[in-house]
Design an enzyme around this catalytic site. Structure first.
Site, mmCIF file in Angstrom:
data_model
loop_
_atom_site.group_PDB
_atom_site.id
_atom_site.type_symbol
_atom_site.label_atom_id
_atom_site.label_comp_id
_atom_site.label_asym_id
_atom_site.label_seq_id
_atom_site.Cartn_x
_atom_site.Cartn_y
_atom_site.Cartn_z
ATOM 1 N N HIS A 99 16.503 -18.487 6.816
ATOM 2 C CA HIS A 99 15.824 -17.257 7.226
ATOM 3 C C HIS A 99 14.639 -16.928 6.335
ATOM 4 O O HIS A 99 13.945 -15.957 6.572
ATOM 5 C CB HIS A 99 16.804 -16.073 7.168
HETATM 6 C C1 UD1 Z 1 15.816 -9.664 4.233
HETATM 7 C C2 UD1 Z 1 15.362 -9.686 2.773
HETATM 8 C C3 UD1 Z 1 15.693 -11.044 2.178
HETATM 9 C C4 UD1 Z 1 17.168 -11.352 2.345
HETATM 10 C C5 UD1 Z 1 17.562 -11.222 3.815
HETATM 11 C C6 UD1 Z 1 19.043 -11.386 3.958
HETATM 12 C C7 UD1 Z 1 13.374 -8.431 2.074
HETATM 13 C C8 UD1 Z 1 11.946 -8.525 1.733
HETATM 14 N N1 UD1 Z 1 13.920 -9.509 2.669
HETATM 15 O O1 UD1 Z 1 15.088 -10.637 4.948
HETATM 16 O O2 UD1 Z 1 15.385 -11.058 0.783
HETATM 17 O O3 UD1 Z 1 17.402 -12.671 1.893
HETATM 18 O O4 UD1 Z 1 17.200 -9.920 4.294
HETATM 19 O O5 UD1 Z 1 19.417 -11.748 5.258
HETATM 20 O O6 UD1 Z 1 13.981 -7.408 1.832
HETATM 21 N N2 UD1 Z 1 16.226 -8.389 12.560
HETATM 22 C C9 UD1 Z 1 17.049 -8.111 13.623
HETATM 23 N N3 UD1 Z 1 18.190 -7.390 13.373
HETATM 24 C C10 UD1 Z 1 18.540 -6.949 12.151
HETATM 25 C C11 UD1 Z 1 17.677 -7.220 11.084
HETATM 26 C C12 UD1 Z 1 16.532 -7.951 11.294
HETATM 27 O O7 UD1 Z 1 16.778 -8.499 14.746
HETATM 28 O O8 UD1 Z 1 19.601 -6.308 12.020
HETATM 29 C C13 UD1 Z 1 14.995 -9.208 12.803
HETATM 30 C C14 UD1 Z 1 13.756 -8.376 13.075
HETATM 31 O O9 UD1 Z 1 12.994 -9.031 14.032
HETATM 32 C C15 UD1 Z 1 13.034 -8.395 11.737
HETATM 33 C C16 UD1 Z 1 13.404 -9.760 11.186
HETATM 34 O O10 UD1 Z 1 14.741 -9.992 11.632
HETATM 35 O O11 UD1 Z 1 11.658 -8.233 11.872
HETATM 36 C C17 UD1 Z 1 13.355 -9.841 9.678
HETATM 37 O O12 UD1 Z 1 14.145 -8.824 9.096
HETATM 38 P P1 UD1 Z 1 13.803 -8.201 7.666
HETATM 39 O O13 UD1 Z 1 14.827 -7.199 7.312
HETATM 40 O O14 UD1 Z 1 12.386 -7.771 7.587
HETATM 41 O O15 UD1 Z 1 13.881 -9.432 6.674
HETATM 42 P P2 UD1 Z 1 14.957 -10.575 6.529
HETATM 43 O O16 UD1 Z 1 14.338 -11.851 6.942
HETATM 44 O O17 UD1 Z 1 16.239 -10.183 7.160
HETATM 45 N N1 UDP Z 2 26.822 -15.004 5.725
HETATM 46 C C1 UDP Z 2 27.766 -14.581 6.654
HETATM 47 N N2 UDP Z 2 27.614 -14.959 7.962
HETATM 48 C C2 UDP Z 2 26.585 -15.737 8.374
HETATM 49 C C3 UDP Z 2 25.651 -16.180 7.424
HETATM 50 C C4 UDP Z 2 25.787 -15.793 6.104
HETATM 51 O O1 UDP Z 2 28.717 -13.883 6.307
HETATM 52 O O2 UDP Z 2 26.509 -16.026 9.575
HETATM 53 C C5 UDP Z 2 26.931 -14.523 4.325
HETATM 54 C C6 UDP Z 2 27.110 -15.612 3.287
HETATM 55 O O3 UDP Z 2 28.483 -15.824 3.055
HETATM 56 C C7 UDP Z 2 26.398 -15.042 2.066
HETATM 57 C C8 UDP Z 2 25.397 -14.068 2.628
HETATM 58 O O4 UDP Z 2 25.707 -13.908 4.005
HETATM 59 O O5 UDP Z 2 27.308 -14.307 1.248
HETATM 60 C C9 UDP Z 2 24.009 -14.589 2.463
HETATM 61 O O6 UDP Z 2 23.117 -13.765 3.123
HETATM 62 P P1 UDP Z 2 21.654 -14.220 3.506
HETATM 63 O O7 UDP Z 2 21.587 -15.688 3.552
HETATM 64 O O8 UDP Z 2 21.288 -13.454 4.714
HETATM 65 O O9 UDP Z 2 20.775 -13.639 2.308
HETATM 66 P P2 UDP Z 2 20.353 -14.154 0.861
HETATM 67 O O10 UDP Z 2 21.589 -14.452 0.102
HETATM 68 O O11 UDP Z 2 19.466 -15.333 1.040
HETATM 69 O O12 UDP Z 2 19.588 -13.022 0.304
#
Ligand code: UD1
Ligand code: UDP
Length: 440
Positions: free
Chosen positions: A209
């Site tokens: 992601h």
């Molecule tokens: C965010 C964090 C990242 C973290 C990740 C965990 C920041 C800058 N980024 O990234 O560090 O590793 O979360 O997963 O804070 N969206 C949905 N539903 C949701 C949430 C998001 O559809 O519930 C979609 C939207 O289109 C959105 C995109 O995902 O624009 C990205 O979401 P966003 O919260 O901006 O960043 P993440 O990639 O999730």
């Molecule tokens: N995770 C989960 N279900 C999923 C994918 C990830 O429970 O389908 C959990 C995973 O065990 C880990 C956390 O989500 O603890 C990681 O989150 P993510 O990769 O979104 O964020 P990051 O750690 O890179 O910030």
């Protein structure tokens, strides 16, 4: 004492869960602010359910948007709540926009910030997470740090050792506690029901992601080319909503989804995900948390990045950085699948993130700081001390604590001749170079 926790995304919920449980068990006054950055049931509510965390007291509902919009809305919402609630300390976790917003608001309101998982550095300022974690570390009063290596990062940025608490990572607490529960319960996720994961072999769990991967067509295409060729593996890909959107926009989703050995599913709950990863032959990921979980669960990891703020996992031998390079992904994945010695060595890598007691260490330290009045952030009334910044080679048996007491000094850095090492109180400094502040 009153503690506030700010969280907003899936990994923050998971990694704060053990601390929230510990705070509640000790009967400390506590409230939770959810920023609403993650809002889909699969990215938020399901984790409150699986990890048995109380429903947040506040939800700011910022939703998705640009960094400035998300950060601005979060700051406004957090400030209103904190002005009303007046907590003694606010906990933020990791490196998301919630961490940036929470830390900035608290710094301006003179409320102590406790940064959980502080000190990680990828040294890549193009990552939004690197900016967030560095800013949060400037604003914090307490640093809960997973490893000594991360503590050294903070020392080299001039942060006082007095506020650094090495705890391990709460991801280990969460993993140990919930894997047993998950094993007893078995798979429940509907989207996995047709796959008979229990009896599946050669599982490759894939997550990605990171903006620098999934938002860049050339990188994501190269990763997908590798996936298509990994036909000996059963690839389970719980897809992050960001990734689903970009794959669809790039026109890459349908072909990937049609491949027989690739199973794209919705993001899955924590218990099912732990079971899935623990049964995997290999984890392919750009996730931060998953690099830590892989080494905790003894599963080899290939990380789809060119740098990592978790270098301990690479040094320990459990994680290999492959970037988005198709050949590197294929070569290493095939080696893990076919070369038993290679795979065993990766599995046996020691876990650098502690024993699963990070949450209790964190709350112990908060209670200690509170009882000593160290959470009160007030403008000083003492006339500023003068001190000189010094460097010395130590040639006698003397510990860090003894040196500091004898010299009325605070040590910053210790060099053991090859590396910077963390100045633990009991470390013998004989033969080492040190830098320190000497009070006059
Ligand atoms: C965010 C964090 C990242 C973290 C990740 C965990 C920041 C800058 N980024 O990234 O560090 O590793 O979360 O997963 O804070 N969206 C949905 N539903 C949701 C949430 C998001 O559809 O519930 C979609 C939207 O289109 C959105 C995109 O995902 O624009 C990205 O979401 P966003 O919260 O901006 O960043 P993440 O990639 O999730
Ligand atoms: N995770 C989960 N279900 C999923 C994918 C990830 O429970 O389908 C959990 C995973 O065990 C880990 C956390 O989500 O603890 C990681 O989150 P993510 O990769 O979104 O964020 P990051 O750690 O890179 O910030």
């Amino acid at each position: 004492m009153k503690i506030a926790t700010i969280l907003g995304t899936r990994p923050e919920i998971i990694k704060m869960a053990p601390i929230i449980a510990e705070i509640n068990q000790r009967g400390i006054d506590h409230f939770i602010i959810h920023t609403g950055q993650h809002y889909d049931k699969e990215m938020s509510d399901n984790f409150f359910r699986d990890l048995e965390i109380p429903t947040p007291d506040y939800n700011i509902h910022v939703g998705s948007g640009t960094h400035a919009k998300q950060t601005g809305l979060m700051m406004k919402g957090i400030e209103e709540i904190l002005l009303d609630e007046k907590p003694d300390i606010v906990l933020v976790q990791g490196d998301t926009n919630a961490v940036l917003s929470g830390a900035l608001v608290c710094a301006k309101l003179h409320i102590a910030v406790g940064h959980v998982e502080a000190g990680l550095r990828s040294f890549d300022m193009t990552m939004p997470e690197e900016v967030n974690r560095r800013v949060a570390d400037i604003c914090s009063a307490m640093y809960f740090i997973p490893t000594e290596q991360s503590a050294v990062n903070l020392l080299s940025e001039g942060i006082s050792r007095k506020n650094l608490i090495i705890t391990g990572n709460t991801v280990v607490d969460a993993c140990f506690r919930h894997l047993e529960i998950a094993k007893k319960r078995g798979f429940e996720e509907e989207s996995l029901a047709d796959l008979d994961i229990e009896n599946m072999e050669n599982i490759l769990t894939l997550t990605m992601h990171r903006a620098e991967n999934v938002d860049v067509k050339q990188r994501v295409t190269s990763i997908i080319e590798a996936l298509k060729q990994l036909k000996d593996m059963n690839i389970i890909f719980p897809i992050h909503p960001r990734t689903k959107n970009t794959l669809e926009n790039f026109g890459l989703f349908d072909e990937l989804n049609s491949m027989e050995h690739i199973h794209i599913v919705k993001p899955i709950g924590y218990l099912d995900f732990l079971l899935l990863t623990s049964k995997s032959t290999l984890i392919l990921t750009d996730s931060g948390g998953l690099q830590e979980e892989a080494i905790t669960l003894d599963v080899p990891a290939l990380t789809l990045r060119y740098n990592t703020e978790r270098p301990e996992t690479v040094a320990a031998g459990g994680n290999i950085l492959v970037g988005s390079d198709k050949d590197a992904i294929l070569e290493n994945a095939n080696k893990i699948l076919n070369d038993n010695d290679f795979a065993e060595k990766m599995k046996k890598a020691p876990n650098p993130y502690g024993q699963g007691d990070a949450a209790s260490k964190t709350v112990d330290a908060i209670e200690k700081f509170y009882s000593e009045g160290l959470l009160n952030i007030e403008a000083p009334e003492d006339i500023m001390d003068s001190f000189t910044r010094k460097m010395a080679a130590v040639n006698e048996d003397v510990t860090v604590s003894e040196f500091e007491e004898n010299e009325n000094a605070l040590i910053h850095m210790v060099y053991d001749g090859r590396n910077m090492v963390f100045p633990r109180d009991e470390l013998n400094l004989n033969g080492m170079m040190i830098t320190y502040d000497k009070r006059e």
